[in-house]
Design an enzyme around this catalytic site. Structure first.
Site, PDB file in Angstrom:
ATOM      1  N   SER A 103      23.458 -29.036  16.510  1.00 42.82           N
ATOM      2  CA  SER A 103      23.949 -29.169  17.900  1.00 42.82           C
ATOM      3  C   SER A 103      24.928 -28.202  18.400  1.00 42.82           C
ATOM      4  CB  SER A 103      24.642 -30.513  17.681  1.00 42.82           C
ATOM      5  OG  SER A 103      23.913 -31.514  17.180  1.00 42.82           O
ATOM      6  N   TYR A 111      33.358 -33.849  13.779  1.00 37.85           N
ATOM      7  CA  TYR A 111      32.461 -34.523  14.676  1.00 37.85           C
ATOM      8  C   TYR A 111      32.334 -35.887  14.884  1.00 37.85           C
ATOM      9  CZ  TYR A 111      27.592 -34.993  16.634  1.00 37.85           C
ATOM     10  OH  TYR A 111      26.506 -35.290  17.393  1.00 37.85           O
ATOM     11  N   ILE A 169      29.480 -35.433  23.723  1.00 41.33           N
ATOM     12  CA  ILE A 169      30.169 -34.317  22.794  1.00 41.33           C
ATOM     13  C   ILE A 169      29.057 -33.259  22.403  1.00 41.33           C
ATOM     14  CG2 ILE A 169      31.820 -36.153  22.019  1.00 41.33           C
ATOM     15  CD1 ILE A 169      30.286 -36.030  19.380  1.00 41.33           C
ATOM     16  N   GLU A 170      27.678 -33.667  22.495  1.00 40.08           N
ATOM     17  CA  GLU A 170      26.681 -32.445  22.155  1.00 40.08           C
ATOM     18  C   GLU A 170      26.468 -31.518  23.288  1.00 40.08           C
ATOM     19  OE1 GLU A 170      24.795 -31.976  19.774  1.00 40.08           O
ATOM     20  OE2 GLU A 170      25.345 -33.552  18.294  1.00 40.08           O
ATOM     21  N   SER A 171      26.539 -32.062  24.406  1.00 39.73           N
ATOM     22  CA  SER A 171      26.120 -30.707  25.503  1.00 39.73           C
ATOM     23  C   SER A 171      26.972 -31.253  27.058  1.00 39.73           C
ATOM     24  CB  SER A 171      24.729 -30.968  25.806  1.00 39.73           C
ATOM     25  OG  SER A 171      24.184 -32.370  26.245  1.00 39.73           O
TER      26      SER A 171
END
Length: 555
Positions: free
Chosen positions: A47, A326, A220-222
């Site tokens: 990620s 994370y 939170i990824e993208s």
């Protein structure tokens, strides 16, 4: 029984990794395993870590989603050959899948064997993202072989809709504090964009029997950006690297990249998260695997002195630093979303959900020409079809998304829209010149413009920062100034409208016979599938009996 089965799965994965690590494919002898060091700045994960900074103090200057989208991974030039091996191995895996679908099991297995031989050539000291792709390919090849030998196919099964435990501890509190302060704008903007398709994602997770809370993972990824692109070459809302995308059937060719399609990448994320939960048994450990790859979590489990208790917090101190952050970061997101006012977020708003119709087209057309025909903004059509890499519909059937209630208009005007020819990509035998040649070599002169960086120039010329730095005898981290003269590699760029030079490559004219495949032809002439595709401008793997193609000689 589940725990016994899970332990067996983890043991098999660990043994497989150790066997691969100890075998030198060049010499055929045993070697000592080398492991990449995982620091906060090393990004070996699936990620894009949109808020991780490039130094050890994570809490001061987090990377925003905007920075991730505009950042091109700076790949060292000595890793380019390893990336080529990865790409060719991926092509062979795709060929194997096509062969299997056609009922040619022996040929499919042979293609997988060839793919595995290629990844064994990858250096053990390559960049961490190369190692992650190699790891993904090993798992994918093993899975494909199992499917072929058992005649099985991928199926979904419900693993329950149990909620993810909303743990609150000092680590989660620290992430909440970060979202409340230095990352507040990132959180507010990401939450706003979530309105476009978070409800769709939640519904898909519910249908698959997974916790709907996982639909917030792209925040939170993208930051819910379709085209978010990380330094580790992860792309799309779910931040898949190419090899993992292949593992879960995300199509990637010269026309489209389905990692940027929120619907198709969501289905892939469901499959990946399901497999991780099957392996580790709890969602927090599964999320750790999603972030840094399952093998990193398996290694962490193997280093424990006590038995693994199916609890992420048992592993917290021995996981890579970015992964340790994370999971609390995701839990912090869930806490805030569950009760925004409690944490001071009174300004949150949502974009309207995406609405569109679909129309299957088989004609190559520019998005802007289609938009003009239906009196829509080109940006709107681009936004609805983020998977189109060149903003051109492919030369095969494609489900084009168009604004609601415009289908009849497009159908009436379809024949009048001009057909578009795909720009020719200059690969191994063509080069493009910008501003004149330098000494007749495969380089070009470039004058730095205001606001440009090495990263931006590398992206423009489809090369790496390392390659430009090496060519100009400077460091990758060197600052450049307006007006500065640089040499840039003149390769892998669009040739249309520019002067070209061709090497005198040798080709063999070949008529396709019944039963031929790209892989079998490439093997016969000692070349590669990629080269045959490039020379003949092929977008897929299909061949017709009697078709005449050019086969490049071995280089």
């Amino acid at each position: 029984m589940k725990n016994i089965f899970r332990c067996l799965m983890i043991g098999v994965l660990l043994l497989g990794f150790q066997a691969c690590s100890h075998f030198n494919s060049t010499t055929g002898t045993a070697t000592s395993p080398t492991h990449a060091s995982h620091t906060v700045t090393a990004m070996p994960s699936e990620s894009a870590r949109l808020t991780l900074q490039e130094n050890q103090d994570l809490m001061k200057t987090p990377q925003t989603a905007d920075e991730t989208e505009d950042t091109v991974p700076e790949v060292a030039s000595n890793d380019s050959s390893d990336q080529q091996l990865i790409d060719e191995a991926l092509n062979l895996v795709q060929d194997s899948q096509d062969l299997w679908n056609e009922g040619q099991s022996d040929e499919a297995i042979a293609a997988l064997d060839q793919s595995y031989k290629l990844i064994l050539k990858i250096s053990s000291d390559s960049e961490s993202d190369i190692q992650q792709q190699k790891e993904d390919l090993r798992l994918l090849i093993s899975k494909r072989l199992l499917e072929i030998y058992t005649g099985s196919s991928r199926t979904h099964r419900s693993i329950g809709d149990g909620a993810i435990p909303l743990v609150m501890n000092e680590h989660v509190e620290r992430e909440i504090k970060s979202f409340q302060t230095i990352e507040r704008n990132f959180f507010v903007e990401s939450y706003r964009r979530s309105g476009r398709y978070q409800k769709y994602i939640a519904a898909e997770f519910r249908k698959a029997g997974l916790p709907t809370e996982l639909s917030w993972l792209p925040l939170i990824e993208s930051g819910y950006k379709d085209k978010a692109f990380s330094r580790s070459r992860a792309l799309g809302p779910w931040q898949f690297i190419a090899s993992t995308g292949y593992r879960f059937n995300l199509k990637r060719d010269q026309w489209i990249d389905e990692r940027m399609d929120y619907q198709k990448s969501t289905k892939a994320a469901i499959e990946y998260l399901t497999s991780l939960h099957d392996l580790f048994g709890d969602w927090t450990s599964a999320l750790a695997g999603y972030n840094c790859g399952e093998m990193n979590v398996v290694r962490a489990i193997s280093r424990q002195r006590e038995d693994y208790l199916d609890n992420f917090w048992d592993l917290y101190t021995i996981l890579p630093a970015e992964t340790a952050r994370y999971v609390p970061r995701f839990l912090a997101t869930l806490h805030i979303i569950k009760n925004p006012a409690k944490y001071g977020f009174t300004e949150l708003t949502l974009d309207a959900p995406i609405q569109f119709d679909e129309m299957t087209v088989t004609k190559q057309m520019k998005i802007k020409e289609i938009a003009s025909a239906i009196n829509a903004a080109p940006e709107l059509l681009e936004d609805l079809n983020p998977a189109l890499r060149l903003q051109i519909t492919p030369d095969y059937a494609y489900a084009l998304r168009i604004p609601s209630k415009t289908g009849k208009v497009l159908e009436a005007k379809l024949d009048a829209i001009p057909e578009c020819t795909l720009p020719v990509l200059a690969k191994h035998n063509e080069h493009r010149t910008y501003g004149g040649r330098i000494g007749g070599s495969n380089t070009a002169a470039y004058t730095v413009r205001k606001g440009e960086t090495l990263s931006k120039i590398a992206k423009k010329y489809r090369t790496s920062v390392g390659a430009i730095a090496k060519l100009n005898h400077i460091r990758s981290s060197s600052k450049i100034h307006t007006g500065q003269k640089l040499k840039v590699p003149a390769k892998q760029t669009i040739s249309s409208g520019y002067a070209q030079t061709k090497n005198h490559a040798q080709y063999t004219r070949y008529r396709v016979q019944s039963g031929d495949t790209l892989w079998s032809i490439a093997t016969k002439y000692n070349t590669t599938v990629s080269k045959i595709r490039d020379v003949n401008s092929l977008s897929g793997n299909s061949l017709q009996s009697g078709q005449v193609i050019q086969v490049p000689s071995a280089s």
